[in-house]
Design a protein around this motif. Structure first.
Motif, PDB file in Angstrom:
ATOM      1  N   LEU A   1     -21.869 -39.181  13.333  1.00  0.00           N
ATOM      2  CA  LEU A   1     -21.462 -39.339  14.729  1.00  0.00           C
ATOM      3  C   LEU A   1     -20.172 -38.614  15.077  1.00  0.00           C
ATOM      4  O   LEU A   1     -20.083 -38.008  16.148  1.00  0.00           O
ATOM      5  CB  LEU A   1     -21.332 -40.831  15.070  1.00  0.00           C
ATOM      6  CG  LEU A   1     -22.633 -41.620  15.053  1.00  0.00           C
ATOM      7  CD1 LEU A   1     -22.357 -43.107  15.237  1.00  0.00           C
ATOM      8  CD2 LEU A   1     -23.599 -41.106  16.112  1.00  0.00           C
ATOM      9  N   ASP A   2     -19.171 -38.643  14.175  1.00  0.00           N
ATOM     10  CA  ASP A   2     -17.876 -38.088  14.564  1.00  0.00           C
ATOM     11  C   ASP A   2     -17.524 -36.750  13.922  1.00  0.00           C
ATOM     12  O   ASP A   2     -16.542 -36.121  14.311  1.00  0.00           O
ATOM     13  CB  ASP A   2     -16.756 -39.099  14.318  1.00  0.00           C
ATOM     14  CG  ASP A   2     -16.535 -39.426  12.841  1.00  0.00           C
ATOM     15  OD1 ASP A   2     -16.873 -38.606  11.969  1.00  0.00           O
ATOM     16  OD2 ASP A   2     -16.013 -40.526  12.570  1.00  0.00           O
ATOM     17  N   GLY A   3     -18.293 -36.299  12.941  1.00  0.00           N
ATOM     18  CA  GLY A   3     -18.029 -35.001  12.329  1.00  0.00           C
ATOM     19  C   GLY A   3     -16.764 -34.958  11.502  1.00  0.00           C
ATOM     20  O   GLY A   3     -16.175 -33.894  11.306  1.00  0.00           O
ATOM     21  N   SER A   4     -16.321 -36.114  10.997  1.00  0.00           N
ATOM     22  CA  SER A   4     -15.063 -36.173  10.250  1.00  0.00           C
ATOM     23  C   SER A   4     -15.133 -35.467   8.899  1.00  0.00           C
ATOM     24  O   SER A   4     -14.107 -35.064   8.356  1.00  0.00           O
ATOM     25  CB  SER A   4     -14.642 -37.631  10.053  1.00  0.00           C
ATOM     26  OG  SER A   4     -15.649 -38.345   9.357  1.00  0.00           O
ATOM     27  N   SER A   5     -16.332 -35.317   8.346  1.00  0.00           N
ATOM     28  CA  SER A   5     -16.508 -34.559   7.102  1.00  0.00           C
ATOM     29  C   SER A   5     -17.967 -34.140   6.975  1.00  0.00           C
ATOM     30  O   SER A   5     -18.809 -34.515   7.787  1.00  0.00           O
ATOM     31  CB  SER A   5     -16.050 -35.375   5.886  1.00  0.00           C
ATOM     32  OG  SER A   5     -16.824 -36.542   5.756  1.00  0.00           O
TER      33      SER A   5
ATOM     34  N   TYR B   1     -28.976 -30.681  15.138  1.00  0.00           N
ATOM     35  CA  TYR B   1     -27.960 -31.701  14.887  1.00  0.00           C
ATOM     36  C   TYR B   1     -26.638 -31.348  15.559  1.00  0.00           C
ATOM     37  O   TYR B   1     -25.962 -32.213  16.108  1.00  0.00           O
ATOM     38  CB  TYR B   1     -27.741 -31.903  13.386  1.00  0.00           C
ATOM     39  CG  TYR B   1     -28.930 -32.462  12.653  1.00  0.00           C
ATOM     40  CD1 TYR B   1     -29.808 -33.351  13.268  1.00  0.00           C
ATOM     41  CD2 TYR B   1     -29.179 -32.113  11.334  1.00  0.00           C
ATOM     42  CE1 TYR B   1     -30.898 -33.878  12.587  1.00  0.00           C
ATOM     43  CE2 TYR B   1     -30.263 -32.634  10.647  1.00  0.00           C
ATOM     44  CZ  TYR B   1     -31.117 -33.507  11.275  1.00  0.00           C
ATOM     45  OH  TYR B   1     -32.190 -34.022  10.600  1.00  0.00           O
ATOM     46  N   SER B   2     -26.274 -30.089  15.514  1.00  0.00           N
ATOM     47  CA  SER B   2     -25.053 -29.645  16.166  1.00  0.00           C
ATOM     48  C   SER B   2     -25.112 -29.913  17.671  1.00  0.00           C
ATOM     49  O   SER B   2     -24.148 -30.398  18.269  1.00  0.00           O
ATOM     50  CB  SER B   2     -24.836 -28.154  15.906  1.00  0.00           C
ATOM     51  OG  SER B   2     -23.715 -27.691  16.619  1.00  0.00           O
ATOM     52  N   ASN B   3     -26.251 -29.616  18.277  1.00  0.00           N
ATOM     53  CA  ASN B   3     -26.406 -29.856  19.708  1.00  0.00           C
ATOM     54  C   ASN B   3     -26.396 -31.341  20.055  1.00  0.00           C
ATOM     55  O   ASN B   3     -25.805 -31.758  21.046  1.00  0.00           O
ATOM     56  CB  ASN B   3     -27.698 -29.222  20.226  1.00  0.00           C
ATOM     57  CG  ASN B   3     -27.623 -27.714  20.268  1.00  0.00           C
ATOM     58  OD1 ASN B   3     -26.548 -27.139  20.404  1.00  0.00           O
ATOM     59  ND2 ASN B   3     -28.755 -27.060  20.131  1.00  0.00           N
ATOM     60  N   ILE B   4     -27.049 -32.142  19.247  1.00  0.00           N
ATOM     61  CA  ILE B   4     -27.123 -33.580  19.516  1.00  0.00           C
ATOM     62  C   ILE B   4     -25.784 -34.268  19.296  1.00  0.00           C
ATOM     63  O   ILE B   4     -25.334 -35.069  20.131  1.00  0.00           O
ATOM     64  CB  ILE B   4     -28.205 -34.245  18.628  1.00  0.00           C
ATOM     65  CG1 ILE B   4     -29.596 -33.791  19.072  1.00  0.00           C
ATOM     66  CG2 ILE B   4     -28.090 -35.771  18.682  1.00  0.00           C
ATOM     67  CD1 ILE B   4     -30.716 -34.223  18.136  1.00  0.00           C
ATOM     68  N   PHE B   5     -25.120 -33.953  18.178  1.00  0.00           N
ATOM     69  CA  PHE B   5     -23.915 -34.691  17.812  1.00  0.00           C
ATOM     70  C   PHE B   5     -22.618 -33.984  18.176  1.00  0.00           C
ATOM     71  O   PHE B   5     -21.540 -34.558  18.040  1.00  0.00           O
ATOM     72  CB  PHE B   5     -23.943 -35.031  16.317  1.00  0.00           C
ATOM     73  CG  PHE B   5     -25.071 -35.957  15.965  1.00  0.00           C
ATOM     74  CD1 PHE B   5     -25.032 -37.299  16.317  1.00  0.00           C
ATOM     75  CD2 PHE B   5     -26.192 -35.478  15.311  1.00  0.00           C
ATOM     76  CE1 PHE B   5     -26.075 -38.151  16.012  1.00  0.00           C
ATOM     77  CE2 PHE B   5     -27.247 -36.319  14.996  1.00  0.00           C
ATOM     78  CZ  PHE B   5     -27.192 -37.666  15.357  1.00  0.00           C
ATOM     79  N   GLY B   6     -22.703 -32.727  18.609  1.00  0.00           N
ATOM     80  CA  GLY B   6     -21.525 -32.028  19.115  1.00  0.00           C
ATOM     81  C   GLY B   6     -20.529 -31.571  18.065  1.00  0.00           C
ATOM     82  O   GLY B   6     -19.340 -31.410  18.368  1.00  0.00           O
ATOM     83  N   HIS B   7     -20.978 -31.364  16.850  1.00  0.00           N
ATOM     84  CA  HIS B   7     -20.094 -30.816  15.812  1.00  0.00           C
ATOM     85  C   HIS B   7     -20.923 -30.028  14.802  1.00  0.00           C
ATOM     86  O   HIS B   7     -22.150 -30.099  14.805  1.00  0.00           O
ATOM     87  CB  HIS B   7     -19.275 -31.916  15.118  1.00  0.00           C
ATOM     88  CG  HIS B   7     -20.085 -32.928  14.383  1.00  0.00           C
ATOM     89  ND1 HIS B   7     -20.568 -32.707  13.107  1.00  0.00           N
ATOM     90  CD2 HIS B   7     -20.510 -34.170  14.726  1.00  0.00           C
ATOM     91  CE1 HIS B   7     -21.232 -33.775  12.706  1.00  0.00           C
ATOM     92  NE2 HIS B   7     -21.228 -34.674  13.660  1.00  0.00           N
TER      93      HIS B   7
END
Length: 96
Positions: free
Chosen positions: A47-51, A72-78
């Motif tokens: 969800l947050d792209g922290s790692s 996944y990049s488009n859906i979760f924004g990272h």
């Protein structure tokens, strides 16, 4: 049609029940508290792209993996999604 499992079991005189027993006995189980914590951590990273989040390759020779990475990049924004180099490195490391 040939059934490779049946041929193998006949060749080595292994019953279906014995094969199932072997599979259950040799399965590596992980402590449920660890599983729960790792699942929470994975959801958070997704969800947050922290790692980094590793996925298995898709398609023959993983040629379709980029489709999933883009989705996944488009859906979760990272862009913290990566193909697992061997399709098994991350799970094996987790079990260790």
């Amino acid at each position: 049609m040939l059934d490779g499992y049946k041929i193998f079991m006949q060749e080595f005189n292994i019953t279906e029940d014995r094969l199932i027993e072997f599979g259950i006995k040799e399965t590596v189980y992980v402590d449920q508290d660890i599983v729960r914590e790792e699942w929470k951590a994975l959801k958070s990273r997704v969800l947050d792209g922290s790692s980094k989040v590793f996925i298995r390759g898709y398609g023959r020779e993983a040629r379709g993996t980029d489709l999933y990475l883009t989705m996944y990049s488009n859906i979760f924004g990272h862009n913290q999604f990566f193909k697992d180099p061997t399709n098994n490195t991350s799970p094996a490391n987790m079990i260790k």
